[in-house]
Design an enzyme around this catalytic site. Structure first.
Site, mmCIF file in Angstrom:
data_model
loop_
_atom_site.group_PDB
_atom_site.id
_atom_site.type_symbol
_atom_site.label_atom_id
_atom_site.label_comp_id
_atom_site.label_asym_id
_atom_site.label_seq_id
_atom_site.Cartn_x
_atom_site.Cartn_y
_atom_site.Cartn_z
ATOM 1 N N GLU A 1 31.368 -39.491 35.723
ATOM 2 C CA GLU A 1 30.403 -38.387 35.637
ATOM 3 C C GLU A 1 31.140 -37.163 36.166
ATOM 4 O O GLU A 1 31.393 -37.064 37.363
ATOM 5 C CB GLU A 1 29.167 -38.672 36.503
ATOM 6 C CG GLU A 1 28.359 -39.883 36.072
ATOM 7 C CD GLU A 1 27.545 -39.651 34.821
ATOM 8 O OE1 GLU A 1 27.566 -38.539 34.268
ATOM 9 O OE2 GLU A 1 26.901 -40.611 34.367
ATOM 10 N N GLU B 1 24.056 -43.426 33.673
ATOM 11 C CA GLU B 1 23.547 -43.858 34.971
ATOM 12 C C GLU B 1 22.026 -43.752 34.961
ATOM 13 O O GLU B 1 21.445 -43.137 34.069
ATOM 14 C CB GLU B 1 24.145 -42.993 36.095
ATOM 15 C CG GLU B 1 25.643 -43.227 36.264
ATOM 16 C CD GLU B 1 26.241 -42.659 37.541
ATOM 17 O OE1 GLU B 1 25.963 -41.485 37.831
ATOM 18 O OE2 GLU B 1 26.991 -43.381 38.227
ATOM 19 N N ASN C 1 28.301 -33.063 46.713
ATOM 20 C CA ASN C 1 27.183 -32.152 46.405
ATOM 21 C C ASN C 1 25.810 -32.825 46.450
ATOM 22 O O ASN C 1 24.861 -32.245 46.962
ATOM 23 C CB ASN C 1 27.419 -31.427 45.076
ATOM 24 C CG ASN C 1 27.460 -32.346 43.906
ATOM 25 O OD1 ASN C 1 27.878 -33.507 44.036
ATOM 26 N ND2 ASN C 1 27.023 -31.890 42.761
ATOM 27 N N CYS D 1 26.552 -30.423 38.842
ATOM 28 C CA CYS D 1 27.230 -30.604 37.551
ATOM 29 C C CYS D 1 26.282 -30.282 36.403
ATOM 30 O O CYS D 1 26.705 -29.863 35.339
ATOM 31 C CB CYS D 1 27.704 -32.037 37.443
ATOM 32 S SG CYS D 1 26.385 -33.189 37.787
HETATM 33 P P1 NAD Z 1 36.497 -34.225 43.643
HETATM 34 O O1 NAD Z 1 36.885 -34.783 42.330
HETATM 35 O O2 NAD Z 1 37.462 -33.363 44.347
HETATM 36 O O3 NAD Z 1 36.155 -35.402 44.656
HETATM 37 C C1 NAD Z 1 35.212 -36.394 44.350
HETATM 38 C C2 NAD Z 1 35.568 -37.651 45.113
HETATM 39 O O4 NAD Z 1 36.796 -38.148 44.598
HETATM 40 C C3 NAD Z 1 35.787 -37.432 46.615
HETATM 41 O O5 NAD Z 1 35.282 -38.550 47.308
HETATM 42 C C4 NAD Z 1 37.300 -37.367 46.718
HETATM 43 O O6 NAD Z 1 37.791 -37.749 47.972
HETATM 44 C C5 NAD Z 1 37.704 -38.375 45.653
HETATM 45 N N1 NAD Z 1 39.078 -38.224 45.161
HETATM 46 C C6 NAD Z 1 39.818 -37.097 45.100
HETATM 47 N N2 NAD Z 1 41.041 -37.378 44.596
HETATM 48 C C7 NAD Z 1 41.053 -38.711 44.321
HETATM 49 C C8 NAD Z 1 42.023 -39.601 43.771
HETATM 50 N N3 NAD Z 1 43.227 -39.182 43.404
HETATM 51 N N4 NAD Z 1 41.689 -40.889 43.613
HETATM 52 C C9 NAD Z 1 40.477 -41.341 43.964
HETATM 53 N N5 NAD Z 1 39.528 -40.552 44.504
HETATM 54 C C10 NAD Z 1 39.800 -39.247 44.674
HETATM 55 O O7 NAD Z 1 35.107 -33.496 43.426
HETATM 56 P P2 NAD Z 1 34.218 -32.737 44.504
HETATM 57 O O8 NAD Z 1 34.807 -31.393 44.709
HETATM 58 O O9 NAD Z 1 33.959 -33.601 45.682
HETATM 59 O O10 NAD Z 1 32.831 -32.624 43.710
HETATM 60 C C11 NAD Z 1 32.552 -31.610 42.830
HETATM 61 C C12 NAD Z 1 32.756 -32.062 41.408
HETATM 62 O O11 NAD Z 1 31.925 -33.174 41.120
HETATM 63 C C13 NAD Z 1 32.369 -30.996 40.407
HETATM 64 O O12 NAD Z 1 33.383 -30.806 39.459
HETATM 65 C C14 NAD Z 1 31.118 -31.546 39.733
HETATM 66 O O13 NAD Z 1 30.924 -31.136 38.434
HETATM 67 C C15 NAD Z 1 31.300 -33.013 39.837
HETATM 68 N N6 NAD Z 1 30.001 -33.679 39.808
HETATM 69 C C16 NAD Z 1 29.606 -34.319 38.664
HETATM 70 C C17 NAD Z 1 28.359 -34.933 38.591
HETATM 71 C C18 NAD Z 1 27.894 -35.654 37.351
HETATM 72 O O14 NAD Z 1 27.003 -36.470 37.456
HETATM 73 N N7 NAD Z 1 28.449 -35.397 36.185
HETATM 74 C C19 NAD Z 1 27.524 -34.911 39.698
HETATM 75 C C20 NAD Z 1 27.948 -34.258 40.844
HETATM 76 C C21 NAD Z 1 29.201 -33.645 40.882
#
Ligand code: NAD
Length: 493
Positions: free
Chosen positions: A258, A472, A161, A293
């Site tokens: 995060e 962060e 995102n 998020c």
């Molecule tokens: P996601 O958890 O599906 O994926 C995030 C990353 O993790 C990707 O690179 C993915 O390939 C990797 N990943 C997935 N499974 C994994 C595993 N088993 N082991 C290691 N890595 C793995 O999330 P998304 O759909 O890409 O992003 C959206 C989410 O991110 C939302 O829930 C949002 O709230 C969160 N987000 C949080 C913040 C924050 O700062 N708190 C900021 C941006 C997004």
């Protein structure tokens, strides 16, 4: 380094099925298709790294980290600051790539994201000298002190995102603190991250910054479980964060997370209404299709202002132009993929099926045959929902905000604290007493009054509860999360 890249097409073609390891583009065997969400066109194939390819990156990082840790901290910072300038110099190209792979609008989102990402890297570049320990008054005839030292190889995992800002928040402090990093980019949107990383590598020794792309299941798991990884920093979904935390616990290494959010915005009766409406639109990240998020997705408006707030919010949302992310006139681009659209629609359908609830949609969907109509979504406001409705309690990650009316201050504070998240919150009031009281009692890691700004360098950012652990964007974040403290006691008696 390799030849310069001049156009978004050059960039995407240069990064077909490669990883960036040891300051080189290393071919990877398999590929993952990356789509342009606005048109449905295939942009290309990014690497689908195997466990062995991922391990190669960790190996390079481990070797490079030994010499990098010996570079004086201030010089490491200078290299990172130079890397930030290299990114800033190519800001437009990076933004153009980002818009193509994320569907975010170039004018309202992508240019700003690159600028913030470069700014964060530059900010950390100036902090090398701040990696200070302490002297301890233990015994006047002994020297007792603590030193901050790097952890080793950091695994950094980013989502789609805001991939560049999140990359910057992890990579820059880790490098300045003397670690080497292996980043796993998001398979949905890897190419802008690759470009930013490669530009930074021109100023860094080979192997201290590496990027691999792949699925979470294979590449992500291989990275987080690798025995030479000393720290994991992750931004993404709650479910994956929980999984990664378990892996870190099993290996007894630190994990920063995060995760999601459902941030409350409380508009009090004495708020400046125009500011609050503008703050709701920016806070809800409507120009990012709500894919944030931190999104202010639960808006509690005092009864006295509710009707006027809804009327002004609706009028402003109606003016947002939804369309081609690359068009300079566009305010709102697309949702990242069909799966995310289905999730958003499921929540809206749940609201529609709820007695007393109303779904208000704003703006007009684009009518352009060259665009993939299914991935565009209108800014949507849900009203009249019960306080415990899934749309009120759960993260939707789309352009859907809930607006609820309130009259009792204690009740609204309780409701604001009623989800299992704790990422951000905001209060809109002219009263210092209300601001002091509410900010102290809100259960969120990032609380603002009369503004809903996004991440700023030097301002610690991070969530409570299931929104994650760790901070962060600040000096504190670098020192606490990318170094370890060693105690040294010298006795020459
Ligand atoms: P996601 O958890 O599906 O994926 C995030 C990353 O993790 C990707 O690179 C993915 O390939 C990797 N990943 C997935 N499974 C994994 C595993 N088993 N082991 C290691 N890595 C793995 O999330 P998304 O759909 O890409 O992003 C959206 C989410 O991110 C939302 O829930 C949002 O709230 C969160 N987000 C949080 C913040 C924050 O700062 N708190 C900021 C941006 C997004």
């Amino acid at each position: 380094m390799t030849e310069p890249l001049f156009s978004p097409e050059d960039v995407i073609s240069a990064y077909q099925r490669v990883n960036l390891v040891g300051n080189a583009r290393v071919p990877s065997g398999a590929g993952i298709k990356v789509l342009n969400p606005a048109t449905g066109a295939v942009l290309g194939e990014a690497a689908a790294s195997t466990a062995a390819e991922t391990a190669d990156a960790v190996k390079q990082a481990k070797q490079a980290q030994i010499a990098w840790a010996q570079v004086p901290a201030r010089d490491r910072g200078k290299a990172v600051a130079a890397a930030a300038r290299a990114v800033a110099a190519q800001a437009e190209l990076i933004a153009q790539v980002l818009a193509r792979e994320t569907g975010k609008a170039i004018r309202t989102e992508c240019r700003g994201e690159v600028a913030v990402a470069a700014d964060i890297v530059e900010f950390y570049g100036g902090l090398g000298s701040e990696l200070k320990g302490q002297t301890v008054p233990y015994n006047p005839r002994m020297l007792t002190m603590t030193m901050r030292e790097p952890l080793g190889v950091v695994a950094a995992i980013v989502p789609w995102n805001v991939p560049l800002v999140l990359f910057a928040l992890k990579v820059a402090p880790a490098l300045v603190a003397g670690n080497a990093v292996v980043v796993k980019s998001s398979e949905e949107a890897p190419f802008a991250t690759y470009l930013m990383a490669e530009l930074m590598m021109q100023h860094l020794p080979a192997g201290v910054l590496n990027v691999v792309n792949g699925t979470g299941a294979e590449c992500g798991t291989a990275l987080t479980s690798h025995s030479d990884v000393a720290k994991i920093t992750f931004t993404g979904s709650e479910a994956v964060g929980e999984l990664i935390n378990k892996i870190g616990a099993g290996r007894i290494i630190p994990v920063s997370l995060e995760l999601g959010g459902k941030s409350a915005m409380i508009v009090c009766a004495d708020a400046d209404l125009d500011k609050a409406v503008a703050g709701a639109i920016s806070g809800m990240r409507f120009t990012r299709q709500g894919q944030s998020c931190t999104a202010a997705s639960r808006i509690y408006v005092h009864d006295a202002l509710y009707d006027a707030f809804m009327q002004r919010l609706g009028a402003a949302l109606d003016k947002l132009v939804i369309g081609d992310p690359l068009n300079e006139a566009t305010d709102v681009g697309t949702i990242i993929n069909a799966k995310q659209v289905a999730t958003i629609n499921r929540y809206i359908a749940q609201a529609e099926a709820t007695p007393g609830a109303r779904v208000h949609r704003f703006g007009r969907l684009p009518e352009d045959d060259t665009l993939s109509a299914d991935l565009f979504a209108q800014p949507t406001i849900l009203t009249g929902l019960p306080d415990d409705h899934p749309c009120v309690m759960e993260e939707i990650f789309g352009p859907v905000a809930v607006v609820q009316a309130w009259s009792d201050y204690e009740t609204v504070l309780r409701l604001a604290n009623s989800t299992h998240y704790g990422l951000a919150a905001s209060v809109w009031t002219r009263s210092l007493a209300t601001a002091l009281d509410s900010t102290a009692r809100l259960n969120a890691g990032y609380v603002q009054v009369n503004q809903n700004l996004t991440i700023q360098p030097n301002v610690s950012y991070g969530g409570f509860g299931r929104s994650g652990q760790g901070k962060e964007a600040s000096l504190e974040a670098m020192v606490e999360h990318f170094t370890r403290s060693k105690t040294i006691v010298m006795n020459f008696d």
